[in-house]
Design an enzyme around this catalytic site. Structure first.
Site: not given
Ligand code: 5RP
Length: 229
Positions: A28-29, A31, A84, A98, A100, A106
């Site tokens: 998640t995020g 990048t 990730d 974390g 996000g 995750e």
């Protein structure tokens, strides 16, 4: 070079770790978003055959939009790789994650993966973890009591994360407490253990001994750092 370009370069370069037939954890995020976009392109244009497990509802929606087949982690007997992002990584490849608010899923996905590839730009590389406030997922029940217990345990201020003026709720229905430790986390395994001992703490954003590779984008280009190099 602007940060968005660095994120894109790292995100795309990490796709080299994905081959047809793999079960892939999707982080998640902002990048890893570029990893997901590129994997989707390879699925649609090059016939890449993978199944993905998303680590958040946002990633689920993005991966679905770009055409990646998703499955429940429970349907699989582990994953080949998770890709990730991170908020910080130290020389031992210990991570703070974390930012996000997706740390719980995750971490479950990372622990189920044979390997973990982290995508990052140069701002994420630190000598000692903790300049980025440590995200801690806490249960809503008496969260102020848990917040005080974290403050006492770590000896620092803790703030409850808000979004649009109200407490942020994670995909799991919990809250996020951010611990302002400063760059002092020289023993992240001990810190994680201490925090997990507090009943109201659901999970801690320290990812210890999980990351194998960092795909790092800097103004000098993309480099691949392997654990133990
Ligand atoms: C989400 C995360 C993210 O991976 C981390 O915050 C990095 O995100 P970005 O690539 O947007 O900087 O841990 O919970």
């Amino acid at each position: 070079m602007d940060v968005e370009t660095l994120k894109e370069e790292a995100g795309i370069a990490a796709c080299a770790y994905v081959e047809s037939g793999m079960k892939v954890g999707l982080g998640t995020g902002s990048t890893v978003k570029y990893t997901i976009l590129e994997l989707g392109r390879r699925v649609r244009e090059e016939g890449l055959e993978i199944v993905g497990v998303p680590t958040s509802l946002a990633t689920r929606d993005l991966a679905t939009d770009v055409g990646i087949t998703l499955v429940d982690l429970d349907e699989l007997n582990g994953l080949d790789v998770v890709i990730d992002g991170t908020d910080e990584f130290d020389p031992q490849f210990q991570l703070i994650k974390g930012g996000g608010a997706a740390l719980l899923r995750e971490k479950v996905v990372a622990q189920s993966s044979a390997s973990m590839v982290v995508v990052a730009d140069e701002r994420k590389q630190v000598a000692t973890l903790g300049a980025f406030p440590l995200p801690i997922e806490v249960t809503p029940f008496s969260y102020n009591t848990t917040k005080r217990a974290i403050e006492q345990s770590l000896g620092c201020n803790v703030s409850m994360r808000e979004k649009d003026g109200i407490l942020l709720t994670t995909d799991n229905g919990n809250y996020i407490a951010d611990a302002h430790t400063g760059p002092t986390l020289t023993h992240p395994e001990e810190t994680e253990r201490k925090l997990l001992n507090l009943a109201g703490v659901v999970q801690v954003g320290l990812f210890n001994n999980m990351c194998d590779v960092v795909v790092l984008a800097s103004s000098n280009g993309v480099s691949v750092l392997e654990k133990g190099d």
